[in-house]
Design a protein around this motif. Sequence first.
Motif, PDB file in Angstrom:
ATOM      1  N   ALA A  19       0.853  -1.200   0.000  1.00  0.00           N
ATOM      2  CA  ALA A  19       0.000   0.000   0.000  1.00  0.00           C
ATOM      3  C   ALA A  19       0.884   1.242   0.000  1.00  0.00           C
ATOM      4  O   ALA A  19       1.960   1.240   0.591  1.00  0.00           O
ATOM      5  CB  ALA A  19      -0.888  -0.002   1.238  1.00  0.00           C
ATOM      6  N   THR A  74       3.465   3.904  -0.299  1.00  0.00           N
ATOM      7  CA  THR A  74       4.884   3.845  -0.654  1.00  0.00           C
ATOM      8  C   THR A  74       5.329   2.402  -0.912  1.00  0.00           C
ATOM      9  O   THR A  74       6.120   2.130  -1.823  1.00  0.00           O
ATOM     10  CB  THR A  74       5.703   4.476   0.489  1.00  0.00           C
ATOM     11  OG1 THR A  74       5.448   5.885   0.451  1.00  0.00           O
ATOM     12  CG2 THR A  74       7.176   4.223   0.361  1.00  0.00           C
ATOM     13  N   GLN A 103       6.170  -1.802   5.645  1.00  0.00           N
ATOM     14  CA  GLN A 103       7.063  -1.318   6.693  1.00  0.00           C
ATOM     15  C   GLN A 103       6.575  -1.799   8.052  1.00  0.00           C
ATOM     16  O   GLN A 103       7.284  -2.457   8.784  1.00  0.00           O
ATOM     17  CB  GLN A 103       7.125   0.218   6.629  1.00  0.00           C
ATOM     18  CG  GLN A 103       8.165   0.896   7.498  1.00  0.00           C
ATOM     19  CD  GLN A 103       7.853   0.917   8.976  1.00  0.00           C
ATOM     20  OE1 GLN A 103       8.699   0.518   9.791  1.00  0.00           O
ATOM     21  NE2 GLN A 103       6.673   1.327   9.344  1.00  0.00           N
ATOM     22  N   LYS A 163      13.473  -1.444   0.842  1.00  0.00           N
ATOM     23  CA  LYS A 163      12.710  -2.392   0.010  1.00  0.00           C
ATOM     24  C   LYS A 163      13.316  -2.441  -1.399  1.00  0.00           C
ATOM     25  O   LYS A 163      13.484  -3.517  -1.984  1.00  0.00           O
ATOM     26  CB  LYS A 163      11.245  -1.949  -0.093  1.00  0.00           C
ATOM     27  CG  LYS A 163      10.434  -2.191   1.162  1.00  0.00           C
ATOM     28  CD  LYS A 163       9.065  -1.540   1.031  1.00  0.00           C
ATOM     29  CE  LYS A 163       8.410  -1.387   2.382  1.00  0.00           C
ATOM     30  NZ  LYS A 163       7.655  -0.157   2.540  1.00  0.00           N
ATOM     31  N   LEU A 183       3.826  11.368  -3.942  1.00  0.00           N
ATOM     32  CA  LEU A 183       3.212  11.008  -2.648  1.00  0.00           C
ATOM     33  C   LEU A 183       3.944  11.699  -1.498  1.00  0.00           C
ATOM     34  O   LEU A 183       3.328  12.267  -0.581  1.00  0.00           O
ATOM     35  CB  LEU A 183       3.236   9.488  -2.475  1.00  0.00           C
ATOM     36  CG  LEU A 183       2.656   8.942  -1.158  1.00  0.00           C
ATOM     37  CD1 LEU A 183       1.205   9.344  -0.983  1.00  0.00           C
ATOM     38  CD2 LEU A 183       2.770   7.431  -1.087  1.00  0.00           C
TER      39      LEU A 183
HETATM   40  C1  F6R Z   1       3.727   7.178   2.682  1.00  0.00           C
HETATM   41  C2  F6R Z   1       3.544   6.053   3.557  1.00  0.00           C
HETATM   42  C3  F6R Z   1       2.367   5.185   3.342  1.00  0.00           C
HETATM   43  C4  F6R Z   1       2.723   3.727   3.673  1.00  0.00           C
HETATM   44  C5  F6R Z   1       1.463   2.851   3.589  1.00  0.00           C
HETATM   45  C6  F6R Z   1       1.782   1.403   3.826  1.00  0.00           C
HETATM   46  O1  F6R Z   1       4.897   7.853   2.989  1.00  0.00           O
HETATM   47  O2  F6R Z   1       4.298   5.835   4.455  1.00  0.00           O
HETATM   48  O3  F6R Z   1       1.871   5.289   2.048  1.00  0.00           O
HETATM   49  O4  F6R Z   1       3.677   3.289   2.769  1.00  0.00           O
HETATM   50  O5  F6R Z   1       0.543   3.280   4.534  1.00  0.00           O
HETATM   51  O6  F6R Z   1       2.392   1.216   5.066  1.00  0.00           O
HETATM   52  P1  F6R Z   1       3.201  -0.092   5.407  1.00  0.00           P
HETATM   53  O7  F6R Z   1       4.435  -0.087   4.578  1.00  0.00           O
HETATM   54  O8  F6R Z   1       3.462   0.006   6.874  1.00  0.00           O
HETATM   55  O9  F6R Z   1       2.301  -1.236   5.042  1.00  0.00           O
END
Ligand code: F6R
Length: 586
Positions: free
Chosen positions: A289, A291, A337, A396, A467
């Motif tokens: 999702a 990034t 993340q 990543k 973004l």
């Molecule tokens: C943008 C950002 C979000 C996350 C997204 C997914 O800077 O941080 O778009 O990438 O909410 O989050 P994770 O990687 O924790 O699944």
Amino acid sequence: MCGIFGYVGKQNNAAQIVLEGLRLLEYRGYDSWGIAVKSGKKLMVNKQVGKIESAKTTLSASFLGIGHTRWATHGGVTENNAHPHLDCKQEIALVHNGIVENFVALKEELIIRGHSFNSETDTEVIVHLIEEYLKKEGFASSVRDSFNRLKGLNAIVVAYAVSRQIIACKTGSSLVVGQKNSDFYIASDALGITDHTKKLFFLKDGEMVILGEKLQLISIANGKKLKANFETIHWKQEDSKIGNFNHFMEKEIYEQPRVVRTIARTADQDIISLSRTIKRARGTFFIGAGTAFHACLAGTYLFSGIAKIHVNTAVASEFNYLEDFLTKESLIIALSQSGETIDVLEPLNRAKGKGSRIVALTNVLGSSLYRLADHSLILGAGVEKAVASTKAYTAKLALLLMLAHAMNGEIKKAKKNLLETSKEIQRLLSAPSRKNIRKIALVLKSSEHIYTIGRGVSYPTALEAALKIKEVSYIHTEGLAGGELKHGTLALVEKGTPCIVFAPNDDTYEAMISNAIEIKSRGGVIIGISTKKSSVFDYFIEVRDMGWARIIAQIIPAQLLAYYLAVERGCDPDKPRNLAKSVTVK
Ligand code: F6R
């Protein structure tokens, strides 16, 4: 989203324990917070709008407390809408993470039965529902019967004034229980608990836990007793201090040379083993999702360009609608993340049901994704605190670059490439480079719209740059494939419209320069991020040719630009409005 924390035990400073726990969970939501403690046969509540950072609580001594840090779903950011919510008699307090999809119907039913509501939240229906059941049955069965009537993915923690117990139920959002002698803790994730104890129990969907003198685990569906399997975790929960930086976002951008270097030096074995898993699979899908999705898309380009293999990519929240063809031989590589994003976890659960294999690339050891996957690779970016993801993104990309090369048995090439790129990132973060980028931020800071374009492997970069800029500076920024601009969006370009053009030294260069000329001919201002200067650029940021790892190097100036734009516009880059670090609702 939202962070939940609860405590029951022998210490009589429950409010303080809960407040400290919530501080650690604030990345899950930071618009308001609240705590309820049991005081004699009464509940005392303290709610506040705003961040919890340096907040204090005046609640009196207690052995039992629950608390919540909120990211609003239903109802504005007000004290009334902050959790905990209370029933009509103010004897039951409840905190919630999730969305009660059938709350309108439940609310109508409860109003007919005489309940009055104080908030606009979906959550409040649950506490009145429990109150209703309590008229005819005990605390535990009232909570269970109420929870069974909720639709959606929810986690609740409930306290009752006349009981020395906390009850929690979940379907979807994570809840972790910690035990130390007769003290019980419950929280949205282990981070809130490991300061107290390493003995943890991860609640599964469909389970209800009663914490008091002892722990009882029950199936929500049929009320049968279950066995709680505690584990003693050996990992140390990392912390991250801001040091000499002004913001965590700035600090995390600066950590990237080290992150990329460390991955190059240490990730070989994990990556080689994952490349074998991919070779065995029939159909590999990257999902993520925001990034993380951009990293997935980058992965597809890297796999195509380096390994000559097609890997499918999907926005995680759309994967449910694309999964009909999944089989036991399919492999899903989920990038996240936090490892807690519900949009990622939900389709994985369904894919697991079809027997597909799941691999996680996550930054958080012990996260829901880490535990759900058949095999997990830790990103090794270190704690990422700023809401806008920077170093986890480049981590990543570094792993995906190694993976694409490993598919060809050429992992050494990737390692060398990453080590050179780490030095280039260092140069991009040096004082002269920063000065140039800050100057460009000053030019762009009053823009209403910015466009970012790239082709090939720079297309995901353009999306990610857009973004980053929009989420921290609140300037509307749109990322596009270079070729797409003239299919509609070019209509928005007028005198002074800024456009960031990614034009690396590859087969996209000529076409990108043509696109830049098209924009400039219509009055646009061109910020070129490229290996070489072009007369079409009004402003130029040099990123040296890093081969395939250009995908990593060229995002760095965009991250810095986003950061400076936020600072120049007086925005908090670490906690942008309306967002949260961990997105645990659909
Ligand atoms: C943008 C950002 C979000 C996350 C997204 C997914 O800077 O941080 O778009 O990438 O909410 O989050 P994770 O990687 O924790 O699944």
